[in-house]
Design a protein around this motif. Sequence first.
Motif, PDB file in Angstrom:
ATOM      1  N   ALA A  58      43.943 -37.263 -16.227  1.00 16.13           N
ATOM      2  CA  ALA A  58      44.259 -35.834 -15.677  1.00 16.13           C
ATOM      3  C   ALA A  58      42.802 -36.258 -14.411  1.00 16.13           C
ATOM      4  O   ALA A  58      42.444 -37.045 -14.288  1.00 16.13           O
ATOM      5  N   ALA A  59      43.416 -35.442 -13.863  1.00 12.00           N
ATOM      6  CA  ALA A  59      42.988 -35.358 -12.225  1.00 12.00           C
ATOM      7  C   ALA A  59      42.220 -34.881 -11.632  1.00 12.00           C
ATOM      8  O   ALA A  59      41.367 -33.646 -13.307  1.00 12.00           O
ATOM      9  N   LYS A  60      41.208 -35.728 -11.273  1.00 15.95           N
ATOM     10  CA  LYS A  60      39.458 -34.977 -11.267  1.00 15.95           C
ATOM     11  C   LYS A  60      39.908 -34.568  -9.864  1.00 15.95           C
ATOM     12  O   LYS A  60      39.961 -34.047  -9.024  1.00 15.95           O
ATOM     13  N   THR A  61      38.403 -33.159 -10.077  1.00 11.81           N
ATOM     14  CA  THR A  61      37.791 -31.646  -9.761  1.00 11.81           C
ATOM     15  C   THR A  61      36.322 -32.002  -8.794  1.00 11.81           C
ATOM     16  O   THR A  61      36.071 -32.525  -9.515  1.00 11.81           O
ATOM     17  N   PHE A  62      36.830 -31.866  -7.494  1.00 13.82           N
ATOM     18  CA  PHE A  62      35.595 -32.267  -6.887  1.00 13.82           C
ATOM     19  C   PHE A  62      35.383 -30.939  -6.137  1.00 13.82           C
ATOM     20  O   PHE A  62      36.053 -29.578  -5.515  1.00 13.82           O
ATOM     21  N   GLY A  63      34.389 -30.043  -6.624  1.00 17.37           N
ATOM     22  CA  GLY A  63      33.614 -28.629  -6.001  1.00 17.37           C
ATOM     23  C   GLY A  63      32.976 -29.479  -4.585  1.00 17.37           C
ATOM     24  O   GLY A  63      33.016 -30.242  -3.780  1.00 17.37           O
ATOM     25  N   PHE A  64      32.581 -27.906  -4.215  1.00 18.75           N
ATOM     26  CA  PHE A  64      31.752 -28.095  -2.135  1.00 18.75           C
ATOM     27  C   PHE A  64      30.233 -28.861  -3.031  1.00 18.75           C
ATOM     28  O   PHE A  64      30.081 -29.565  -1.895  1.00 18.75           O
ATOM     29  N   VAL A  65      30.121 -28.463  -3.847  1.00 16.70           N
ATOM     30  CA  VAL A  65      28.638 -29.158  -4.088  1.00 16.70           C
ATOM     31  C   VAL A  65      28.991 -30.920  -4.711  1.00 16.70           C
ATOM     32  O   VAL A  65      27.569 -31.695  -3.435  1.00 16.70           O
ATOM     33  N   ALA A  66      29.885 -31.227  -5.104  1.00 16.79           N
ATOM     34  CA  ALA A  66      30.087 -32.407  -5.155  1.00 16.79           C
ATOM     35  C   ALA A  66      30.322 -33.290  -4.746  1.00 16.79           C
ATOM     36  O   ALA A  66      30.051 -34.377  -4.302  1.00 16.79           O
ATOM     37  N   MET A  67      31.254 -32.920  -3.136  1.00 19.58           N
ATOM     38  CA  MET A  67      31.718 -33.468  -2.192  1.00 19.58           C
ATOM     39  C   MET A  67      30.263 -33.280  -0.949  1.00 19.58           C
ATOM     40  O   MET A  67      30.583 -34.707  -0.245  1.00 19.58           O
ATOM     41  N   MET A  68      29.532 -32.393  -1.137  1.00 14.55           N
ATOM     42  CA  MET A  68      28.227 -32.296  -0.280  1.00 14.55           C
ATOM     43  C   MET A  68      27.620 -33.696  -0.338  1.00 14.55           C
ATOM     44  O   MET A  68      27.201 -34.578   0.074  1.00 14.55           O
ATOM     45  N   LYS A  69      27.442 -33.698  -2.098  1.00 14.96           N
ATOM     46  CA  LYS A  69      26.101 -34.964  -2.380  1.00 14.96           C
ATOM     47  C   LYS A  69      27.133 -36.087  -2.783  1.00 14.96           C
ATOM     48  O   LYS A  69      26.356 -37.265  -1.966  1.00 14.96           O
ATOM     49  N   ALA A  70      28.007 -36.152  -2.187  1.00 20.63           N
ATOM     50  CA  ALA A  70      28.593 -37.745  -2.461  1.00 20.63           C
ATOM     51  C   ALA A  70      29.034 -37.873  -0.602  1.00 20.63           C
ATOM     52  O   ALA A  70      28.709 -39.388  -0.148  1.00 20.63           O
ATOM     53  N   PHE A  71      29.101 -36.955  -0.121  1.00 18.47           N
ATOM     54  CA  PHE A  71      29.612 -37.963   1.546  1.00 18.47           C
ATOM     55  C   PHE A  71      28.570 -37.134   2.551  1.00 18.47           C
ATOM     56  O   PHE A  71      28.442 -38.748   3.486  1.00 18.47           O
ATOM     57  N   LEU A  72      27.623 -36.358   2.265  1.00 19.63           N
ATOM     58  CA  LEU A  72      26.363 -36.646   3.201  1.00 19.63           C
ATOM     59  C   LEU A  72      25.353 -36.844   2.257  1.00 19.63           C
ATOM     60  O   LEU A  72      23.960 -36.591   3.405  1.00 19.63           O
ATOM     61  N   LYS A  73      25.354 -36.944   1.509  1.00 18.08           N
ATOM     62  CA  LYS A  73      24.224 -36.782   0.297  1.00 18.08           C
ATOM     63  C   LYS A  73      22.984 -36.342   1.032  1.00 18.08           C
ATOM     64  O   LYS A  73      21.344 -36.107   0.489  1.00 18.08           O
ATOM     65  N   VAL A  74      23.232 -34.898   0.456  1.00 18.90           N
ATOM     66  CA  VAL A  74      22.486 -34.117   0.742  1.00 18.90           C
ATOM     67  C   VAL A  74      23.558 -32.689  -0.417  1.00 18.90           C
ATOM     68  O   VAL A  74      24.015 -32.605  -0.505  1.00 18.90           O
ATOM     69  N   ASP A  75      22.132 -32.060  -1.145  1.00 22.74           N
ATOM     70  CA  ASP A  75      22.355 -31.586  -2.045  1.00 22.74           C
ATOM     71  C   ASP A  75      22.555 -29.619  -1.437  1.00 22.74           C
ATOM     72  O   ASP A  75      20.992 -28.872  -1.135  1.00 22.74           O
ATOM     73  N   PRO A  76      23.209 -29.554  -1.208  1.00 23.84           N
ATOM     74  CA  PRO A  76      23.182 -27.987  -0.851  1.00 23.84           C
ATOM     75  C   PRO A  76      22.696 -26.617  -1.411  1.00 23.84           C
ATOM     76  O   PRO A  76      22.149 -25.307  -0.656  1.00 23.84           O
ATOM     77  N   PHE A  77      22.583 -27.030  -2.265  1.00 25.44           N
ATOM     78  CA  PHE A  77      21.871 -26.166  -3.124  1.00 25.44           C
ATOM     79  C   PHE A  77      20.136 -26.540  -3.832  1.00 25.44           C
ATOM     80  O   PHE A  77      18.940 -25.496  -4.107  1.00 25.44           O
ATOM     81  N   LYS A  78      19.666 -27.309  -2.128  1.00 23.98           N
ATOM     82  CA  LYS A  78      18.462 -28.066  -2.630  1.00 23.98           C
ATOM     83  C   LYS A  78      17.338 -26.640  -1.411  1.00 23.98           C
ATOM     84  O   LYS A  78      17.471 -26.701  -0.487  1.00 23.98           O
ATOM     85  N   CYS A  79      16.481 -26.034  -1.432  1.00 19.34           N
ATOM     86  CA  CYS A  79      16.057 -24.933  -0.751  1.00 19.34           C
ATOM     87  C   CYS A  79      15.169 -26.174   0.261  1.00 19.34           C
ATOM     88  O   CYS A  79      14.461 -27.282  -0.345  1.00 19.34           O
TER      89      CYS A  79
END
Length: 113
Positions: A58-79
């Motif tokens: 099955a093709a892997k799907t990436f959401g916004f949070v997973a892409m931010m963590k993978a590429f920028l090493k930042v969790d966008p939902f961390k205060c």
Amino acid sequence: MGWFITLNPSQTEMMLRILSHVPEKHFKMVRYFGFLSNRLRGSLLPLIYKQLGQEVVAAKTFGFVAMMKAFLKVDPFKCILCGARMVFTGFIAGLKVGRLVSAIENIVLQRSI
């Protein structure tokens, strides 16, 4: 033999070769037929993979949070203030630039305290 034997075809010959792949006007192209047709692909392709002994991946799907963590090493939902996990509840479309800047200024002021 074939057209690939000549190494330096003239410009006219090259254009004729390219245009030979362009279908005539009102020509109906059949792109997917049989088990690749849109109607049958979902039901027949798994059977074909099974007969060939291949595993369906099955093709892997990436959401916004997973892409931010993978590429920028930042969790966008961390205060940025307390470090706790934020919960997305919605967004307000159409905020003016002035309101966005003032919201950022408020965050910076709270963070420096």
